[in-house]
Scaffold this motif. Structure first.
Motif, PDB file in Angstrom:
ATOM      1  N   GLY A 269      -3.889   8.174  -3.923  1.00  0.00           N
ATOM      2  CA  GLY A 269      -4.164   7.768  -2.553  1.00  0.00           C
ATOM      3  C   GLY A 269      -5.101   8.723  -1.842  1.00  0.00           C
ATOM      4  N   ARG A 270      -4.940  10.009  -2.092  1.00  0.00           N
ATOM      5  CA  ARG A 270      -5.844  10.984  -1.477  1.00  0.00           C
ATOM      6  C   ARG A 270      -7.264  10.816  -2.007  1.00  0.00           C
ATOM      7  NH1 ARG A 270      -2.271  16.649  -1.286  1.00  0.00           N
ATOM      8  NH2 ARG A 270      -0.722  15.890   0.224  1.00  0.00           N
ATOM      9  N   ALA A 271      -7.366  10.534  -3.311  1.00  0.00           N
ATOM     10  CA  ALA A 271      -8.694  10.326  -3.897  1.00  0.00           C
ATOM     11  C   ALA A 271      -9.324   9.038  -3.379  1.00  0.00           C
ATOM     12  CB  ALA A 271      -8.584  10.284  -5.420  1.00  0.00           C
ATOM     13  N   ALA A 272      -8.498   8.006  -3.125  1.00  0.00           N
ATOM     14  CA  ALA A 272      -9.028   6.725  -2.666  1.00  0.00           C
ATOM     15  C   ALA A 272      -9.484   6.782  -1.209  1.00  0.00           C
ATOM     16  CB  ALA A 272      -7.968   5.632  -2.824  1.00  0.00           C
TER      17      ALA A 272
ATOM     18  N   ALA B  99       0.876  -1.184   0.000  1.00  0.00           N
ATOM     19  CA  ALA B  99       0.000   0.000   0.000  1.00  0.00           C
ATOM     20  C   ALA B  99       0.903   1.221   0.000  1.00  0.00           C
ATOM     21  CB  ALA B  99      -0.915   0.012   1.220  1.00  0.00           C
ATOM     22  N   LEU B 100       0.322   2.382  -0.263  1.00  0.00           N
ATOM     23  CA  LEU B 100       1.041   3.644  -0.086  1.00  0.00           C
ATOM     24  C   LEU B 100       0.167   4.529   0.789  1.00  0.00           C
ATOM     25  CD1 LEU B 100       3.607   5.255  -0.873  1.00  0.00           C
ATOM     26  CD2 LEU B 100       2.189   6.415  -2.573  1.00  0.00           C
ATOM     27  N   VAL B 101       0.661   4.798   2.001  1.00  0.00           N
ATOM     28  CA  VAL B 101      -0.115   5.534   2.995  1.00  0.00           C
ATOM     29  C   VAL B 101       0.620   6.833   3.304  1.00  0.00           C
ATOM     30  CG1 VAL B 101      -1.229   5.429   5.252  1.00  0.00           C
ATOM     31  CG2 VAL B 101      -0.850   3.319   3.950  1.00  0.00           C
ATOM     32  N   GLU B 102      -0.094   7.934   3.223  1.00  0.00           N
ATOM     33  CA  GLU B 102       0.499   9.260   3.445  1.00  0.00           C
ATOM     34  C   GLU B 102       0.103   9.797   4.816  1.00  0.00           C
ATOM     35  OE1 GLU B 102       0.379  13.825   1.564  1.00  0.00           O
ATOM     36  OE2 GLU B 102      -1.060  12.301   0.898  1.00  0.00           O
ATOM     37  N   TYR B 103       1.102  10.216   5.589  1.00  0.00           N
ATOM     38  CA  TYR B 103       0.872  10.919   6.852  1.00  0.00           C
ATOM     39  C   TYR B 103       1.551  12.283   6.765  1.00  0.00           C
ATOM     40  CZ  TYR B 103      -0.878   6.666   9.050  1.00  0.00           C
ATOM     41  OH  TYR B 103      -1.626   5.564   9.370  1.00  0.00           O
TER      42      TYR B 103
END
Length: 722
Positions: A709-712, A405-409
């Motif tokens: 990722g932001r859209a998902a 996955a690619l998770v942004e914090y």
């Protein structure tokens, strides 16, 4: 050769110059595209430098320089790390020497241990196990003085060599303040500017509470000025462009975006010329920036002075109409007035933020005389050795080829978390010998204080996570973060990062103190930052609760403007060497300054820029910016949440799970249970792209995955998020 032939040869030479400039620009674009393809190929699991090099027409060394991951394994294993010291005979290669606490200072050139070796423990134990003192060595060249120009780096230089403080009285003489230069409380109020807001795509103009529609047949500055002053004849002093980016309308005709912007700003405008400033306003001439330029003009009769700017300096308008953007600025001004009764919105957030800070300087008490500005030598040293936000992309094999996955914090309003303590006063020079003479208690206190340290760093030989401390990399002011076990390098770093290297949750690093600046602890930014945080919280609440969607949007934009006030206000303290941009008619080419770089030209004018060194800016405090940047970089790695009794940050994730850092954000391969309360510094989950996801090999690929990722992710909207 007679005069006629001489002039004809000059004309031919100018043609050659223009053709060469265009050819170089085209070549640079081709080389950049080639390098991008090489880096993309390097991400393939069977990529081979021996095959890529002939296909690219480069040597094997050139290909490896572009994509270090392509280095042959045998070569990579055999080559010593830069600046790596040979191990002692009785010591395993790469292992930091340890000694008991009672060991006597080592003679000669052997570094003396600072603290006893201990087993690494959790951060709250503050293990400082492997900090050592080096002898008084100065591995880098002395930093240039006020009149010295930086020597150009060789094109193939493996890394920059950071400057050191000269030994002896010469270096000691740096530790003073500039004569008669200090930040003081202003005795005047800034002049408000009559402002209009224009969408050049639709022609919509908002002036006060009026909305007008302009006829804009093209996007030139001449057309904009003519249309605005026809509709609002008197008094307009600032034109904010909310959409349209008119300075890009002929970008396809120029090799670089900056050339297109310069051509747009410098195009002749009948009845107008470039502004030369007025009164106390020293802002004169255009500011060439590829995305947020500033055009400053004055009418030939001297009656009108106007600037054209982008609201992108303040916030991304997110498609807002000019009316909503104006409401955001009005709301911002009203909110700031609750904390500063003399608040005025200036053209940029950096100007405004710094002006508001000067109005928090005490008029009585300890700092009533203001905050003195450091010597030019120390400002130059900090400019060269204190980097900003961490930007790093970690590629395979350090991360999987296919990410789960690619998770942004992203850290909300991050810099506001690090303004509670800042360096003040004249710094003390702490040499290696001085540091070694201190007790363990005093050494720990110094490393916790407001300091900027020159250190020799060794990565532990069993390290398997991301790098901690910045090291100079090839390029101007470029940094990377070595993580290869046993690597040794020399760098400068702030106290927060030194502490993280020594007391991280995995394993302490070996740190040798070579030299340093140690300031008194103070709170010069605390009042300013608290007021901005209160303004941000108020606007964020309105963005979540207001019944009118347009006003909610305006409040959200205003809260982001407050973030810009603090972010760019801090950046303005850093005071970079001033770069002046000017134009000269081509018929007067000999008047171009001899030390200027030509950055653009048209049939009529030549645009150039040249450095002029540091100005006598009374509000130049790079020591404050450096301390905040160091604290923010350290918090990306490890940050304690006292109320939740837990930690967050990249070093609290499994090895191989960190994909990238981008200033205040970290990108991971899995979600984390980090607390979020909407407070400055908290980690907000802004994006989550389920896998498998191809590991990004370039920044463009990372940003594309970030947006996906932001859209998902369907988050609960948190107003004022950074």
């Amino acid at each position: 050769m007679d005069a006629k032939a001489y002039n004809a040869a000059l004309a031919d030479l100018r043609k050659d110059r223009d053709q060469i400039k265009h050819a170089k620009a085209a070549l640079a674009k081709l080389e950049a595209a080639r390098d991008k393809k090489i880096r993309a190929l390097a991400a393939h699991d069977k990529a081979n430098a021996e095959r890529i090099a002939p296909a690219a027409g480069l040597s094997l060394a050139d290909v490896v320089h572009i994509a270090p991951a392509l280095a042959p394994k045998s070569l990579a294993a055999a080559a010593p790390a830069p600046d790596t010291q040979a191990p002692q005979a009785d010591q395993a290669a790469g292992t930091a020497p340890l000694a008991s606490e009672s060991a006597a200072p080592a003679p000669g050139n052997q570094p003396a241990p600072l603290l006893a070796a201990e087993q690494p423990g959790p951060p709250e134990t503050h293990v400082l196990a492997q900090a050592v003192i080096a002898p008084t060595a100065h591995p880098g060249p002395a930093a240039p003085g006020p009149a010295a120009a930086a020597a150009p780096l060789p094109a193939a230089a493996p890394a920059r060599e950071l400057p050191s403080i000269p030994q002896g009285p010469q270096g000691d003489g740096w530790f003073t303040h500039a004569l008669n230069l200090a930040s003081t409380h202003p005795n005047f109020i800034q002049q408000a500017r009559s402002t209009v807001f224009l969408d050049t795509t639709t022609g919509t103009l908002v002036h006060r509470d009026q909305t007008l529609r302009l006829n804009l047949p093209d996007a030139s500055a001449a057309t904009i000025l003519r249309a605005v002053f026809h509709s609002v004849p008197e008094g307009t002093e600032r034109i904010f462009i909310t959409a349209g980016d008119p300075w890009h309308h002929q970008a396809d005709q120029h090799p670089f975006l900056k050339d297109a912007v310069a051509a747009w700003l410098n195009a002749p405008i009948p009845g107008w010329r470039t502004d030369t400033g007025r009164g106390k306003d020293k802002m004169a001439g255009h500011f060439v920036h590829p995305r947020n330029p500033v055009g400053r003009y004055q009418s030939d009769n001297g009656r009108h002075h106007v600037e054209i700017r982008s609201v992108g300096e303040w916030f991304d308008p997110e498609g807002a109409t000019p009316a909503v953007v104006r409401d955001a600025f009005v709301l911002l001004w009203k909110t700031l007035r609750a904390h500063w009764n003399d608040a005025v919105l200036m053209g940029s957030p950096s100007q405004t933020g710094r002006d508001l800070w000067t109005r928090t300087i005490p008029t009585r008490g300890q700092h009533a005389d203001g905050y003195p500005v450091l010597s030019e030598e120390l400002r130059g040293l900090l400019h060269t050795t204190a980097g900003q936000g961490r930007t790093e992309l970690i590629t395979p094999p350090a991360v999987p080829d296919k990410l789960p996955a690619l998770v942004e914090y992203d850290r909300t309003f991050a810099y506001a978390k690090h303004t509670w303590k800042s360096p003040v006063g004249t710094p003390k020079r702490i040499t290696a010998a001085t540091f070694a003479s201190w007790s363990e208690k005093d050494q720990i206190k110094a490393l916790y204080g407001c300091g900027h340290w020159q250190v020799r760093v060794t990565v532990p030989d069993t390290w398997n996570h991301v790098g901690i401390l910045p090291a100079p990399a090839p390029g101007d002011r470029a940094w990377h973060y070595p993580a290869q076990p046993s690597t040794t390098f020399t760098t400068w770093a702030g106290g927060p990062e030194i502490h993280t290297a020594l007391a991280n949750p995995i394993q302490p690093w070996r740190i040798e103190i070579l030299d340093g600046l140690l300031f008194d602890d103070g709170k010069p930014l605390d009042d300013w930052a608290k007021k901005l945080k209160e303004a941000w919280s108020s606007l964020a609440a309105q963005a979540g609760l207001h019944g009118d969607p347009n006003q909610r949007h305006a409040a959200r934009l205003a809260s982001r403007a407050v973030r810009s006030l603090l972010l760019y206000g801090i950046g303005s303290f850093a005071q970079r060497p001033r770069m002046v941009t000017g134009t000269t008619p081509r018929t007067m080419e000999r008047d171009v300054p001899p030390d200027a770089e030509i950055i653009g030209f048209t049939d009529e004018t030549i645009t150039w820029q040249r450095p002029t060194g540091f100005t006598r800016d009374p509000n130049a405090h790079p020591e404050w910016a450096a301390a905040i940047w160091s604290g923010a970089r350290a918090a990306l790695l490890s940050q304690r949440h006292r109320d939740d009794n837990t930690y967050a940050g990249a070093l609290h994730t499994p090895p191989g799970s960190v994909v990238a850092f981008r200033t205040d954000a970290v990108y991971l391969t899995a979600p984390q249970p980090w607390p979020y309360h909407g407070q400055p510094g908290d980690y907000l989950n802004k994006g989550h792209l389920p896998g498998p996801v191809p590991a990004p090999a370039t920044e463009e690929q990372l940003l594309a995955l970030r947006d996906a990722g932001r859209a998902a992710l369907t988050p609960t909207t948190i107003p004022g998020e950074s």
